[in-house]
Design an enzyme around this catalytic site. Structure first.
Site: not given
Length: 449
Positions: A243, A100, A241, A245
């Site tokens: 990843d 992340s 960010d 999400d």
């Protein structure tokens, strides 16, 4: 070895804490647990742009294949893409390799079930228990029973992009936007989505080299985006960010629009459209007092959960709530997705701005965010939770909230990883709440340190 699964999968420094051996075991045991329901489980794997992604992808794949499971490699894609695509490919599970918003040297492994939801706690517990007890689940599969690996990189991105584009029902062609892809998982798909919908798109943070993910860019470092929005005279800036999400937005004046404000803006759009089920908005205990007041001013209610998107989702599924999330920009639109999706959230925000006929700054300014002060109180590890039943601490919290006369609040919670109790106070007067938080932290340390 301590507990493997946290609230968002298994994480650690790649090849040190999160080794290929552990990746292999997670793939192998994961396939073993899944094969109880299906003889040859199919697992979809996606990853972000970290240099360690290839290594861990191969390790996890080897574990799955050795147990007779099949692997579909989707390549570099956002976490929510895998949650969506497991259903398209009729996979039994999805695996995302990402840490992340963390620096590049970290990585993580998280699982989704065949419906696109994070793997059930009991299945995670089964996988963890087998690994922790070092149980050999190998049935020494050979020959034709071994699994096969397939690539879906050529098609997966397009399928996911088309899904996102289909969720935009407003005409935003005349909007000028800047997007920051954090040199992460969104760097290809975000460009494809937004360039198909907007006439002017400036893209930064879209040159990943395996080492620069989240480095001075993305939702945790929006300074470059703020400057670009102002210099480009853009309508909105959007930062994801690593990843993708999460989303943090920037208005046309270069000011941050955080998760709390975005949820308020989008909840108002949903309410006006008659799509805000039960008039409920879900948020965590960390959501700002100004957020609560804004939601209540709409005639709606806030359902409060513990910190973590897992708890937000659990509550939303229980109540049927259409929107929920966190200050960090992890927002779930349950009518569209099973998890937080930064690009989907961005599209919903742009739709809300467009339908309002106003500038992003005007919508943002309607939500008065109260100053927050966070202080850490060092305590003995075994004492981290004792404050909850301490009469002196409880009395002091009550006194402080009475002192702020309904225009402030006190939140205390133990750190999950350190010998600390975190004290957060919100209120209108920054200097006042800073002093109050410091005094309460000192009191906690004196009693429990």
């Amino acid at each position: 070895m301590g507990k493997l699964f946290g609230t968002d999968g298994v994480r650690g420094v790649a090849n040190s804490e999160l080794t290929t051996e552990l990746g292999y075991k997670l793939g192998k045991v994961g396939a073993y647990v899944l094969s109880r329901e299906k003889e040859r489980p199919v697992v979809l794997i996606g990853k972000d742009t970290r240099i360690s992604g290839d290594m861990l992808e191969d390790a996890i794949s080897a574990g799955i294949l050795s147990m007779g499971g099949d692997v579909i490699k989707a390549g570099v894609l956002p976490t929510p893409a895998i949650a969506h695509l497991v259903k398209h490919y009729q996979a039994d599970a999805g695996v995302v390799i990402s840490a992340s918003h963390n620096p590049f040297e970290y990585n993580g492994i998280k699982f989704f079930n065949g419906e696109g939801f994070k793997l059930d706690d009991d299945l995670e517990d089964q996988i963890e228990d087998i690994i922790m007890r070092d149980i050999d689940v190998s049935s020494h599969i050979t020959g034709e029973r071994l699994g096969r690996s397939m690539s879906a990189e050529a098609t997966a991105l397009g399928i996911y992009a088309d899904f996102l584009i289909s969720k935009m029902s407003a005409d935003i062609r005349d909007m000028k936007i800047v997007i920051d892809c954090a040199n992460g998982a969104a760097y290809k798909v975000a460009e494809k989505v937004f360039k198909s919908l907007c006439s002017e798109v400036c893209i930064i943070g879209n040159e990943p080299d395996g080492l620069n993910i989240n480095l001075g860019c993305g939702s945790t470092h929006p300074e470059m985006l703020q400057q670009a929005v102002v210099s480009q005279k853009a309508d909105v800036g959007l930062a994801f960010d690593g990843d993708a999400d999460r989303l943090i937005a920037v208005d046309e004046l270069g000011r941050i629009i955080d998760g709390d404000k975005m949820i308020c803006i989008c909840a108002k759009m949903l309410k006006d459209a008659g799509e805000l089920t039960g008039g409920i908005v879900t948020a965590t205990v960390m959501s700002n007092l100004g957020f609560h007041k804004a939601i209540e001013a709409m005639g709606c209610t806030v359902d409060v959960t513990a910190v973590g998107d897992r708890y937000v989702l659990e509550s939303m599924l229980r109540t049927g709530c259409a929107i929920g999330g966190e200050q960090s920009g992890h927002i779930i639109f349950l009518n569209h997705s099973t998890t937080g999706d930064g690009i989907l959230s961005a599209l919903q925000l742009l739709k809300a701005i467009k339908l309002s006929g106003e500038k992003a700054s005007a919508l943002s300014d309607r939500i008065a965010i109260y100053p927050q002060v966070l202080k850490n109180a060092p305590v003995r590890n075994e004492n981290k939770k004792k404050y909850a039943n301490d009469t002196d601490i409880c009395a002091e919290i009550e006194r402080l909230e009475e002192l702020m006369s309904g225009e402030g609040r006190v939140l205390i919670r133990p750190s999950g990883t350190e010998p600390l109790v975190r004290v957060m106070i919100e209120g209108k007067d920054q200097s006042m709440i800073s002093e109050l938080a410091g005094n309460l932290a000192s009191m906690l340390t004196e009693k429990f340190g």
